[in-house]
Design a protein around this motif. Structure first.
Motif, PDB file in Angstrom:
ATOM      1  N   ALA A 116     -82.897  -4.814   6.420  1.00 59.03           N
ATOM      2  CA  ALA A 116     -82.181  -3.650   6.933  1.00 59.03           C
ATOM      3  C   ALA A 116     -81.670  -3.858   8.352  1.00 59.03           C
ATOM      4  O   ALA A 116     -80.916  -3.030   8.863  1.00 59.03           O
ATOM      5  N   GLY A 117     -82.097  -4.948   8.972  1.00 57.20           N
ATOM      6  CA  GLY A 117     -81.631  -5.243  10.324  1.00 57.20           C
ATOM      7  C   GLY A 117     -82.360  -4.483  11.413  1.00 57.20           C
ATOM      8  O   GLY A 117     -81.836  -4.309  12.517  1.00 57.20           O
ATOM      9  N   LEU A 118     -83.592  -4.030  11.129  1.00 59.20           N
ATOM     10  CA  LEU A 118     -84.371  -3.337  12.153  1.00 59.20           C
ATOM     11  C   LEU A 118     -84.876  -4.328  13.191  1.00 59.20           C
ATOM     12  O   LEU A 118     -85.005  -5.524  12.940  1.00 59.20           O
ATOM     13  N   SER A 119     -85.221  -3.815  14.369  1.00 59.32           N
ATOM     14  CA  SER A 119     -85.836  -4.653  15.389  1.00 59.32           C
ATOM     15  C   SER A 119     -87.204  -5.125  14.903  1.00 59.32           C
ATOM     16  O   SER A 119     -87.818  -4.506  14.019  1.00 59.32           O
ATOM     17  N   ASN A 120     -87.665  -6.227  15.474  1.00 55.94           N
ATOM     18  CA  ASN A 120     -89.001  -6.729  15.116  1.00 55.94           C
ATOM     19  C   ASN A 120     -90.068  -5.675  15.360  1.00 55.94           C
ATOM     20  O   ASN A 120     -91.024  -5.544  14.590  1.00 55.94           O
ATOM     21  N   GLN A 121     -89.893  -4.917  16.457  1.00 56.63           N
ATOM     22  CA  GLN A 121     -90.896  -3.913  16.800  1.00 56.63           C
ATOM     23  C   GLN A 121     -90.956  -2.810  15.748  1.00 56.63           C
ATOM     24  O   GLN A 121     -92.046  -2.444  15.270  1.00 56.63           O
ATOM     25  N   LEU A 122     -89.795  -2.276  15.371  1.00 56.74           N
ATOM     26  CA  LEU A 122     -89.790  -1.212  14.366  1.00 56.74           C
ATOM     27  C   LEU A 122     -90.295  -1.702  13.016  1.00 56.74           C
ATOM     28  O   LEU A 122     -91.015  -0.988  12.305  1.00 56.74           O
ATOM     29  N   GLY A 123     -89.941  -2.919  12.651  1.00 57.34           N
ATOM     30  CA  GLY A 123     -90.435  -3.487  11.403  1.00 57.34           C
ATOM     31  C   GLY A 123     -91.941  -3.627  11.397  1.00 57.34           C
ATOM     32  O   GLY A 123     -92.610  -3.294  10.411  1.00 57.34           O
ATOM     33  N   SER A 124     -92.497  -4.104  12.506  1.00 57.47           N
ATOM     34  CA  SER A 124     -93.950  -4.269  12.599  1.00 57.47           C
ATOM     35  C   SER A 124     -94.668  -2.927  12.594  1.00 57.47           C
ATOM     36  O   SER A 124     -95.723  -2.773  11.965  1.00 57.47           O
ATOM     37  N   LEU A 125     -94.116  -1.931  13.280  1.00 56.47           N
ATOM     38  CA  LEU A 125     -94.722  -0.602  13.284  1.00 56.47           C
ATOM     39  C   LEU A 125     -94.705   0.006  11.890  1.00 56.47           C
ATOM     40  O   LEU A 125     -95.699   0.608  11.441  1.00 56.47           O
ATOM     41  N   ALA A 126     -93.593  -0.138  11.189  1.00 59.11           N
ATOM     42  CA  ALA A 126     -93.502   0.383   9.828  1.00 59.11           C
ATOM     43  C   ALA A 126     -94.512  -0.306   8.911  1.00 59.11           C
ATOM     44  O   ALA A 126     -95.169   0.344   8.085  1.00 59.11           O
ATOM     45  N   VAL A 183     -86.247   2.623   5.717  1.00 55.53           N
ATOM     46  CA  VAL A 183     -87.242   1.543   5.605  1.00 55.53           C
ATOM     47  C   VAL A 183     -88.626   2.137   5.358  1.00 55.53           C
ATOM     48  O   VAL A 183     -89.367   1.672   4.485  1.00 55.53           O
ATOM     49  N   GLY A 184     -88.964   3.177   6.120  1.00 60.55           N
ATOM     50  CA  GLY A 184     -90.260   3.827   5.917  1.00 60.55           C
ATOM     51  C   GLY A 184     -90.383   4.437   4.541  1.00 60.55           C
ATOM     52  O   GLY A 184     -91.434   4.325   3.887  1.00 60.55           O
ATOM     53  N   LEU A 185     -89.315   5.067   4.073  1.00 59.54           N
ATOM     54  CA  LEU A 185     -89.321   5.664   2.734  1.00 59.54           C
ATOM     55  C   LEU A 185     -89.468   4.593   1.664  1.00 59.54           C
ATOM     56  O   LEU A 185     -90.264   4.735   0.721  1.00 59.54           O
ATOM     57  N   SER A 186     -88.715   3.516   1.787  1.00 60.52           N
ATOM     58  CA  SER A 186     -88.791   2.427   0.800  1.00 60.52           C
ATOM     59  C   SER A 186     -90.184   1.813   0.767  1.00 60.52           C
ATOM     60  O   SER A 186     -90.739   1.551  -0.312  1.00 60.52           O
ATOM     61  N   ALA A 187     -90.753   1.600   1.959  1.00 61.03           N
ATOM     62  CA  ALA A 187     -92.098   1.020   2.027  1.00 61.03           C
ATOM     63  C   ALA A 187     -93.118   1.948   1.382  1.00 61.03           C
ATOM     64  O   ALA A 187     -93.995   1.505   0.622  1.00 61.03           O
ATOM     65  N   GLU A 215     -89.629   4.077  19.632  1.00 64.41           N
ATOM     66  CA  GLU A 215     -89.956   3.425  18.362  1.00 64.41           C
ATOM     67  C   GLU A 215     -91.285   3.946  17.818  1.00 64.41           C
ATOM     68  O   GLU A 215     -91.439   4.145  16.608  1.00 64.41           O
ATOM     69  N   VAL A 216     -92.245   4.162  18.727  1.00 64.17           N
ATOM     70  CA  VAL A 216     -93.527   4.734  18.307  1.00 64.17           C
ATOM     71  C   VAL A 216     -93.325   6.147  17.776  1.00 64.17           C
ATOM     72  O   VAL A 216     -93.859   6.511  16.716  1.00 64.17           O
ATOM     73  N   ALA A 217     -92.547   6.954  18.489  1.00 60.73           N
ATOM     74  CA  ALA A 217     -92.319   8.339  18.071  1.00 60.73           C
ATOM     75  C   ALA A 217     -91.639   8.402  16.705  1.00 60.73           C
ATOM     76  O   ALA A 217     -91.995   9.235  15.851  1.00 60.73           O
ATOM     77  N   TYR A 218     -90.667   7.539  16.471  1.00 65.05           N
ATOM     78  CA  TYR A 218     -89.963   7.516  15.185  1.00 65.05           C
ATOM     79  C   TYR A 218     -90.934   7.152  14.058  1.00 65.05           C
ATOM     80  O   TYR A 218     -90.933   7.770  12.981  1.00 65.05           O
ATOM     81  N   THR A 219     -91.775   6.151  14.299  1.00 62.64           N
ATOM     82  CA  THR A 219     -92.724   5.721  13.270  1.00 62.64           C
ATOM     83  C   THR A 219     -93.738   6.814  12.972  1.00 62.64           C
ATOM     84  O   THR A 219     -94.087   7.046  11.810  1.00 62.64           O
ATOM     85  N   VAL A 220     -94.228   7.489  14.015  1.00 59.89           N
ATOM     86  CA  VAL A 220     -95.172   8.590  13.818  1.00 59.89           C
ATOM     87  C   VAL A 220     -94.516   9.693  12.982  1.00 59.89           C
ATOM     88  O   VAL A 220     -95.157  10.281  12.095  1.00 59.89           O
ATOM     89  N   ALA A 221     -93.240   9.979  13.242  1.00 60.13           N
ATOM     90  CA  ALA A 221     -92.528  10.993  12.450  1.00 60.13           C
ATOM     91  C   ALA A 221     -92.462  10.589  10.980  1.00 60.13           C
ATOM     92  O   ALA A 221     -92.670  11.421  10.082  1.00 60.13           O
TER      93      ALA A 221
END
Length: 398
Positions: A154-164, A374-378, A189-195
């Motif tokens: 999906a082209g996410l940053s490494n950080q967002l991918g790892s958080l997900a 990405v979060g939904l797919s995972a 990025e943390v706030a988005y993942t928590v959401a």
């Protein structure tokens, strides 16, 4: 008369000593400046706890359950970050709160993760048996690999991918905030993942108990294994397991779900250094010396230490004696609950409230919808995998 030039130079600030840097990130004499921000975040965390209880009671009533005497299925930590976000985007916070909010995100966060360690006993983990443990480990590895692959595509940053990946595979919000410092993730990025964790986990908490019973019927171990491996956050798993127990009168399913979730949580101590190493390699540090503390943060050692304390105490009780030679079963359980649930929730709630207080909603627009999908797919892929493994291995779980 000659003048000593050195006396004309402004005094350089004294650097914090090693122990001050490790504990506070500043000199003890400077701690006063963090008080306003910490108190603001703490106040929001306490308010979030009451609000989460009220919302959780409403959810239980919606499911036809009496909330009296039951824990809330709504995470106070999730509510804290939402309240922080709302306040930060409605009110222009004075700069006086800045130092304390930064302290909460960096230091109080780590304290909260350490305190969670006392909830994890090796004895509890072993209760899922010789079949259950490999199944949970396999699912965690699959969730990590699948989510990292989806994020990369999906082209996410490494950080967002790892958080997900960490939030989906391990333990939702706790994994998110534990991984973030090691991979240099920022607050948005943390706030988005928590959401994402809050949204997808809430859906799983409400829907999966009924799906589990529809698919597995009276196969308690299969239902419990599915609930314990398919849902993100610990509070959400407990809410789903409680619903299953009460609606379908199945205590065994709740026990298996609880222990499966604890087993996932225990894997946090391996996933943190793994994702930190992966991030260092992706960031171009391969071949360079990366400090061990960055790959295996000190707070993980604290987490492990409290887990060991819990295990030793439980061993003492199972041997017919006292926990650590001092506490009977009731006192030991009460103390572990106070440290691992109440105190940890306050610490993590304070830290996540600070994350919300330092995040503007505009960042979600900047990051776009990709992290959401990405979060939904995972969540969907891991849910399907958990269903398959629960159906195959559930009957053999001890």
């Amino acid at each position: 008369m000659q003048t000593n030039d050195s006396t004309m130079q402004p005094a350089q600030p004294t650097k914090p000593r090693a122990w001050e840097e490790a504990l506070f990130g500043m000199r003890t004499a400077e701690l006063g400046k963090v008080v306003p921000g910490v108190l603001l975040a703490l106040g929001i965390a306490i308010g979030a706890s009451f609000l989460a209880d009220a919302l959780g009671a409403a959810v239980l009533r919606f499911q036809g359950l009496d909330p009296a005497g039951r824990g809330s299925p709504i995470s106070a930590i999730s509510v804290a970050v939402v309240l922080g976000l709302i306040l930060a985007n409605v009110v222009d916070l004075p700069k006086i709160f800045g130092a304390g909010l930064g302290f909460s995100v960096k230091k109080i966060l780590r304290l909260g993760i350490i305190l969670v360690g006392i909830k994890l006993s090796v004895i509890d983990v072993l209760q899922v048996g010789a079949i259950g443990i490999p199944i949970v480990v396999a699912l965690v590895l699959f969730a990590l690999a699948a989510t990292l692959w989806i994020a990369k595509r999906a082209g996410l940053s490494n950080q967002l991918g790892s958080l997900a990946a960490a939030s989906t595979a391990i333990c939702g919000i706790t994994a998110t905030v534990a991984i973030a410092p090691s991979i240099e993730a920022d607050d948005k990025e943390v706030a988005y993942t928590v959401a994402n964790v809050t949204l997808f986990g809430l859906f799983g908490m409400l829907a999966y108990p009924y799906l589990a019973h529809f698919l597995f019927g009276d196969a308690s171990s299969s239902a419990g294994l599915f609930l314990g491996t398919a849902i993100h956050d610990t509070s959400q798993v407990m809410g789903a397991a409680l619903s299953y127990k009460e609606v379908f009168a199945d205590e065994r399913a709740m026990q298996v779900a609880t222990v499966a979730k604890l087993t996932r949580n225990a894997l946090l101590v391996a996933v943190v250094p793994f994702l930190a190493f992966l991030h260092a390699r992706r960031a171009g540090h391969a071949g360079k010396k990366v400090p061990l503390a960055k790959l295996f943060p000190v707070f993980v050692l604290g987490f492990l230490a409290l887990s060991l304390v819990r295990t030793l105490g439980d061993v003492g009780l199972q041997g017919g004696g006292l926990a650590l030679g001092a506490w009977d079963a009731a006192s030991w359980k009460s103390m572990a609950k106070f440290i691992g649930e109440k105190s940890a929730t306050v610490a993590l709630g304070t830290a996540l409230a600070a994350v919300g207080l330092t995040t503007r909603l505009s960042v979600f627009k900047k990051l776009g919808l990709k992290p959401f999908f990405v979060g939904l797919s995972a969540a969907l892929i891991v849910g399907v995998a958990a269903l398959a493994l629960a159906a195959l291995a559930g009957p053999f779980v001890g």
